[in-house]
Design a protein around this motif. Structure first.
Motif, PDB file in Angstrom:
ATOM      1  N   ASN A 531       0.826  -1.149   0.061  1.00  0.00           N
ATOM      2  CA  ASN A 531      -0.088  -0.071  -0.016  1.00  0.00           C
ATOM      3  C   ASN A 531       0.878   1.114  -0.164  1.00  0.00           C
ATOM      4  N   ILE A 532       0.688   2.276  -0.881  1.00  0.00           N
ATOM      5  CA  ILE A 532       1.486   3.557  -0.915  1.00  0.00           C
ATOM      6  C   ILE A 532       0.666   4.762  -0.336  1.00  0.00           C
ATOM      7  N   SER A 533       1.242   5.579   0.382  1.00  0.00           N
ATOM      8  CA  SER A 533       0.565   6.716   0.939  1.00  0.00           C
ATOM      9  C   SER A 533       1.653   7.563   1.058  1.00  0.00           C
ATOM     10  N   GLY A 534       1.096   9.048   1.552  1.00  0.00           N
ATOM     11  CA  GLY A 534       2.230   9.960   1.673  1.00  0.00           C
ATOM     12  C   GLY A 534       1.447  11.427   1.496  1.00  0.00           C
ATOM     13  N   ASP A 535       2.169  12.171   1.940  1.00  0.00           N
ATOM     14  CA  ASP A 535       1.544  13.790   1.951  1.00  0.00           C
ATOM     15  C   ASP A 535       1.599  14.031   0.261  1.00  0.00           C
ATOM     16  N   THR A 536       2.349  13.777  -0.453  1.00  0.00           N
ATOM     17  CA  THR A 536       2.642  14.467  -1.621  1.00  0.00           C
ATOM     18  C   THR A 536       2.056  13.340  -2.735  1.00  0.00           C
ATOM     19  N   VAL A 537       1.383  12.054  -2.025  1.00  0.00           N
ATOM     20  CA  VAL A 537       1.016  11.135  -3.091  1.00  0.00           C
ATOM     21  C   VAL A 537      -0.474  10.947  -3.114  1.00  0.00           C
ATOM     22  N   GLU A 538      -1.073  10.629  -4.340  1.00  0.00           N
ATOM     23  CA  GLU A 538      -2.609  10.312  -4.361  1.00  0.00           C
ATOM     24  C   GLU A 538      -2.986   9.022  -3.573  1.00  0.00           C
ATOM     25  N   SER A 539      -4.112   9.152  -2.693  1.00  0.00           N
ATOM     26  CA  SER A 539      -3.997   7.597  -2.140  1.00  0.00           C
ATOM     27  C   SER A 539      -4.634   6.583  -3.241  1.00  0.00           C
ATOM     28  N   SER A 540      -4.518   5.417  -3.025  1.00  0.00           N
ATOM     29  CA  SER A 540      -4.531   4.268  -4.069  1.00  0.00           C
ATOM     30  C   SER A 540      -4.928   3.054  -3.189  1.00  0.00           C
ATOM     31  N   ASP A 541      -5.613   2.239  -3.828  1.00  0.00           N
ATOM     32  CA  ASP A 541      -6.133   0.870  -3.349  1.00  0.00           C
ATOM     33  C   ASP A 541      -4.691   0.064  -3.064  1.00  0.00           C
ATOM     34  N   SER A 542      -4.802  -0.859  -2.063  1.00  0.00           N
ATOM     35  CA  SER A 542      -3.503  -1.607  -2.002  1.00  0.00           C
ATOM     36  C   SER A 542      -3.637  -2.721  -3.153  1.00  0.00           C
ATOM     37  N   GLN A 543      -2.570  -3.320  -3.514  1.00  0.00           N
ATOM     38  CA  GLN A 543      -2.332  -4.273  -4.357  1.00  0.00           C
ATOM     39  C   GLN A 543      -1.698  -5.815  -3.809  1.00  0.00           C
ATOM     40  N   ILE A 544      -2.050  -6.969  -4.476  1.00  0.00           N
ATOM     41  CA  ILE A 544      -1.660  -8.146  -4.135  1.00  0.00           C
ATOM     42  C   ILE A 544      -1.474  -8.947  -5.021  1.00  0.00           C
ATOM     43  N   VAL A 545      -0.333  -9.707  -5.006  1.00  0.00           N
ATOM     44  CA  VAL A 545       0.270 -10.470  -6.237  1.00  0.00           C
ATOM     45  C   VAL A 545       0.560 -12.046  -5.534  1.00  0.00           C
ATOM     46  N   PHE A 546       0.329 -12.894  -6.351  1.00  0.00           N
ATOM     47  CA  PHE A 546       0.714 -14.238  -6.098  1.00  0.00           C
ATOM     48  C   PHE A 546       1.446 -15.046  -6.961  1.00  0.00           C
ATOM     49  N   SER A 547       2.632 -15.777  -6.439  1.00  0.00           N
ATOM     50  CA  SER A 547       3.918 -16.079  -7.199  1.00  0.00           C
ATOM     51  C   SER A 547       4.192 -17.460  -7.002  1.00  0.00           C
ATOM     52  N   LEU A 580       8.318   3.743  -9.016  1.00  0.00           N
ATOM     53  CA  LEU A 580       7.114   4.375  -8.972  1.00  0.00           C
ATOM     54  C   LEU A 580       7.304   6.129  -9.753  1.00  0.00           C
ATOM     55  N   ARG A 581       8.542   6.430  -9.618  1.00  0.00           N
ATOM     56  CA  ARG A 581       8.708   8.018  -9.818  1.00  0.00           C
ATOM     57  C   ARG A 581       9.127   7.901 -11.340  1.00  0.00           C
ATOM     58  N   ASP A 582       8.244   8.910 -12.120  1.00  0.00           N
ATOM     59  CA  ASP A 582       8.513   8.946 -13.695  1.00  0.00           C
ATOM     60  C   ASP A 582       9.504  10.144 -13.956  1.00  0.00           C
ATOM     61  N   SER A 583       9.983  10.227 -14.988  1.00  0.00           N
ATOM     62  CA  SER A 583      10.952  11.065 -15.727  1.00  0.00           C
ATOM     63  C   SER A 583      10.940  12.583 -15.056  1.00  0.00           C
ATOM     64  N   LEU A 584       9.534  12.860 -14.584  1.00  0.00           N
ATOM     65  CA  LEU A 584       9.336  14.347 -14.196  1.00  0.00           C
ATOM     66  C   LEU A 584       9.455  14.442 -12.737  1.00  0.00           C
ATOM     67  N   GLY A 585       9.664  13.203 -12.021  1.00  0.00           N
ATOM     68  CA  GLY A 585       9.652  13.205 -10.593  1.00  0.00           C
ATOM     69  C   GLY A 585       8.275  12.868  -9.955  1.00  0.00           C
ATOM     70  N   VAL A 586       7.153  12.741 -10.447  1.00  0.00           N
ATOM     71  CA  VAL A 586       6.072  12.465 -10.305  1.00  0.00           C
ATOM     72  C   VAL A 586       5.871  10.985  -9.880  1.00  0.00           C
ATOM     73  N   VAL A 587       5.605  10.799  -8.547  1.00  0.00           N
ATOM     74  CA  VAL A 587       5.268   9.500  -7.947  1.00  0.00           C
ATOM     75  C   VAL A 587       3.862   8.884  -8.446  1.00  0.00           C
ATOM     76  N   ARG A 588       3.764   7.716  -9.205  1.00  0.00           N
ATOM     77  CA  ARG A 588       2.373   7.325  -9.511  1.00  0.00           C
ATOM     78  C   ARG A 588       2.281   6.096  -8.669  1.00  0.00           C
ATOM     79  N   PRO A 589       1.426   5.917  -7.664  1.00  0.00           N
ATOM     80  CA  PRO A 589       1.033   4.872  -6.861  1.00  0.00           C
ATOM     81  C   PRO A 589       0.305   3.835  -7.568  1.00  0.00           C
ATOM     82  N   GLU A 590      -0.514   3.992  -8.692  1.00  0.00           N
ATOM     83  CA  GLU A 590      -1.082   3.373  -9.541  1.00  0.00           C
ATOM     84  C   GLU A 590      -0.202   2.135 -10.205  1.00  0.00           C
TER      85      GLU A 590
END
Length: 821
Positions: A531-547, A580-590
């Protein structure tokens, strides 16, 4: 204050030098009628025990060394064998003492058999310490293996079977370790985390690894630090730096510790390049591993590391010649400004191991990693592109005569990062006959504070070049363009990102037989939720994977010694902060986890050649990747798009022949073929940045027969060229050119002054050394010009853009001294 802490820690380690952990040999002593024998003697050196009324015995023996065991009983023939077990390993051996049949004179039992069927490559730590490399260490030797590639001798990073640097797991004593975030070039790295002076075991898997290992797509490097069996010290010094390690034991064999201090200076390598610089690198660290056995069942270990890397770089001038023999061109650059980087990392971990009984082992691991990094630079580069004078009789031979283009470039950065990572993990193992159950659960907290501020201004003939974006419409001279000057490229962001992760695994292993064929199988599954959170990050749903993952190995009952392996599964790599950080420095939690379905088919063929042991290992692999996060590589800096908009594949074959090409030494030849491509936005497949098609590696050890103390080590690598990247804003589909082939050979020659088998006369001062080696190293002995990246420069006269290679280090000489006490 920091120096006082380092001094206190060093004094503590030196004052509590301690003892090693034993291994356990146990079993039942039987006679030829399978009746247990009471009172049978089981002994080694001056230690021993006797079997009880049920014939059962148990004896603690030193680990990680060959121990000769003798089992005897009055009236029956003795059994004598050699055994070599790992720390904490328990081995069951049930001997049968006979009256009329001779026993086998020598049996060698090793803990390596299990790793062979798992497809794990085992590297000898002593070979690692002696192999010449511009960046000596575990990674330097890994690069000679098939499937492992790197075209930068200044870097400790490597890619495996088409993956990038972020796709490799590294463990030390089962504890995951990390590397700094902001490093963008190999010469800034300094030291690898792994201190080779402390290493006991090195295991490497290039793919198809078990569920017990973490969530990465490419490889696992599993390091075990040694536990000393005696009081001792070692020193390794060269023109590139040095290291000191101390170790020892306590009398009660409960406390054990080893510590190492390293210092490295890359000036010798960087100053040998065609760039004139003022260069002041200072890379240093201190590491320790301390363990204490509270009881025979419980052990507590501590792994600690403090590292401080300072990198001050002031380029002055540079000239790069390129082109053909008929038309030699050159790029000459004059610099102003400097770069000041600082990377301080602190790492500590506690590991508790509890042996509940002979079948059940429980572990609890807690670790913390803190890194504070800064990357500050302002460098103005004024360049000229022209034709070189090739007239041998001319006084101006080699100088640029006719300039075809001129310009300048200003790069600026004020990047600061502070990351704090905590882990707590439980692991368990249950053994029952030929069955083994492993499980684990782990919680990770990542807190990352990042300030990104960097830009690049490109100027040509007094005009600032704007980025080629649609909003910058040029309607001059009819409409004046009065907008403010903007940089050609730039990124500005402040990120406060927190990531919480819960992961776990469960797996089952069995060893059995089908008729006379030995089989081994493993099946397991991993789960990872984040799960990703933070003052400068848009809220997003948690993700889960199975391997889910599986391995199968079979050793047929053939006269030929062969093992066949099949492994694979569904692997995931949940995004780390950098992904998570793109070339412009924006964190994308999705951003989602990258996925890879892997299949690896392998074969080990052991045979005798020239009456010496050899082994040929062959592996064929295929990876199908989805939800791929595309990226570019600039030297060793990876920049992600932070979008899962691609799919990819990697396929190839790896071969490695290793053995005693020279009696008493281990050498190998490796060959690898790889093809990896990606399809971005369904535009078709193009080469990935790590598309290393052909790789040949050679590690060769030799000595002079008449002077066996004079030894030679040769490390050679040949790799076809990798994709050379593309200019800023350019479409990678239009730039599929490759760098030149990477060819490098490093040679080391050493003379053994003294060692355990070569001593001076009694009373000679050299006998104070347990080992003493003096030698020279020649890096890049054939002086090949290898390139790491391209610099793209515009030529106003011809309206062309040139890809000018950035060359790596030429031939360099080094002197090295190694000693042990």
């Amino acid at each position: 204050m920091k120096n006082q802490y380092l001094l206190l820690l060093t004094c503590f380690i030196l004052s509590t030098i301690v003892s090693a952990q034993d291994a356990i040999l146990k079993g039942v002593v039987l006679d030829e009628n399978n009746i247990p024998l009471q009172g049978a003697n089981v002994s080694f050196d001056n230690s021993g025990t006797q079997s009880n009324k049920n014939g059962v015995y148990e004896i603690a023996i030193p680990s990680n060394q060959e121990v000769t065991i003798t089992i005897s009983y009055i009236g029956l023939k003795n059994i004598q064998f050699i055994i070599n077990l790992e720390e904490n390993q328990e081995y069951e051996f049930n001997p049968v003492l006979k009256t009329d049949v001779e026993q086998i004179s020598e049996v060698v039992i090793s803990g390596r058999e299990r790793k062979t069927v798992e497809g794990i490559t085992i590297l000898d730590p002593e070979t690692i310490r002696t192999t010449p490399s511009a960046n000596a260490g575990v990674e330097g030797l890994l690069k000679s293996l098939p499937g492992v590639s790197s075209n930068n001798e200044l870097s400790t990073q490597y890619s495996v079977r088409g993956g990038n640097f972020d796709e490799n797991l590294v463990y030390v004593n089962e504890i995951e370790v990390y590397r700094p975030f902001l490093i963008r070039s190999g010469q800034q790295e300094g030291l690898s985390f792994v201190n080779t002076d402390l290493v006991r075991n090195v295991d490497f898997s290039a793919g198809g690894f078990q569920a017990k290992y973490g969530d990465r797509l490419s490889s696992v490097l599993d390091i075990t630090y040694k536990r000393p069996t005696r009081l001792g010290a070692s020193l390794d010094a060269s023109l590139l730096g040095g290291s000191i390690a101390v170790e020892g034991i306590s009398k009660d064999k409960k406390l054990a510790a080893i510590a190492g201090i390293r210092y490295r200076n890359n000036s010798l390598l960087v100053n040998s390049r065609n760039t004139e610089v003022n260069f002041q690198p200072r890379f240093a660290d201190i590491q320790t591993y301390i363990s204490y056995n509270f009881t025979k069942k419980f052990e507590l270990g501590f792994l600690g590391s403090l590292a401080s890397n300072s990198y001050d770089y002031e380029p002055l001038s540079e000239q790069i010649n390129f082109g053909t023999l008929q038309t030699v061109q050159a790029l000459t650059v004059r610099y102003q400004g400097q770069e000041e980087d600082q990377y301080d990392t602190y790492f500590g971990a506690l590991k508790g191991t509890y042996l509940v009984n002979d079948n059940l082992t429980l572990k609890l691991i807690a670790s913390g990693y803190h890194t504070q990094e800064q990357e500050h630079f302002d460098i103005l580069a004024t360049y000229a592109l022209g034709t070189v004078n090739t007239d041998i009789g001319s006084e101006n031979l080699g100088e640029v005569e006719f300039s075809e283009g001129a310009g300048s470039q200003l790069t600026h950065a004020r990047n600061d990062l502070d990351a704090l990572i905590f882990n707590i993990e439980h692991k368990g193992t249950y053994l029952s006959d030929q069955h083994q159950f492993d499980w684990g659960i782990k919680y990770t907290s990542e807190d990352i504070r990042d300030r990104l501020q960097e830009y690049e201004i490109v100027d040509s003939t007094g005009f600032s070049i704007r980025p080629p974006l649609a909003e910058f419409i040029n309607d001059q001279p009819y409409t004046p363009f009065a907008s403010p000057i903007v940089p050609f490229t730039g990124a500005r962001a402040i990120n406060d990102t927190k990531i919480d992760r819960i992961s776990g695994y469960a797996q089952y292993s069995i060893r059995s037989a089908i008729k006379d064929n030995e089989i081994w199988a493993n099946i397991g599954v991993r789960a990872h939720n984040w799960n990703i959170s933070g003052d400068t990050v848009e809220s997003s749903d948690s993700q889960i994977v199975f391997s889910p993952r599986a391995q199968f190995a079979i050793k047929p009952n053939w006269k030929t010694d062969m093992i066949f392996r099949l492994s694979g599964g569904w692997y995931h790599q949940p995004p780390f902060y950098r992904e998570l950080r793109d070339s412009l420095g924006v964190v994308r939690p999705e951003v989602k986890a990258q996925q890879s379905i892997q299949v690896v088919l392998g074969n080990d063929y052991s045979f005798l050649l020239w009456k010496r042991p050899f082994k040929l290992t062959t592996e064929v692999y295929y990876k199908k990747l989805t939800d791929v996060n595309p990226y570019t590589i600039e030297n060793v800096r990876i920049r992600y798009r932070a979008r899962n908009n691609a799919e990819a594949f990697a396929q190839g074959i790896d071969l490695r022949l290793n053995g005693e090409f020279v009696p008493g030494t281990e050498s190998w030849v490796s060959l690898g073929y790889l093809k990896t491509e990606e399809n971005i936005d369904n535009r078709g497949y193009i080469s990935r940045p790590t598309d290393q098609r052909l790789k040949v590696g050679v590690l060769f050890q030799d000595y002079v027969p008449t002077i066996p103390s004079l030894k030679m080590y040769l490390n050679m690598v040949y790799q076809t060229g990798m994709p050379g990247g593309s200019p800023s804003y350019a479409d990678p589909y239009d730039f599929q050119t490759r760098l030149r082939d990477y060819r490098r050979a490093d040679l080391g020659v050493s003379y053994v002054v003294v060692d355990p088998n070569k001593r001076m006369r009694k009373g000679h001062f050299l006998n104070t050394f347990r080992e003493l080696n003096i030698g020279i190293e020649i890096f890049n002995i054939f002086d090949n010009q290898n390139a790491i990246t391209n610099t793209f420069v515009r030529d106003a006269a011809s309206r062309r853009q040139f890809a000018i290679p950035n060359f790596l280090t030429p031939r360099v000489f080094n002197v090295r001294v190694r000693m042990k006490f």
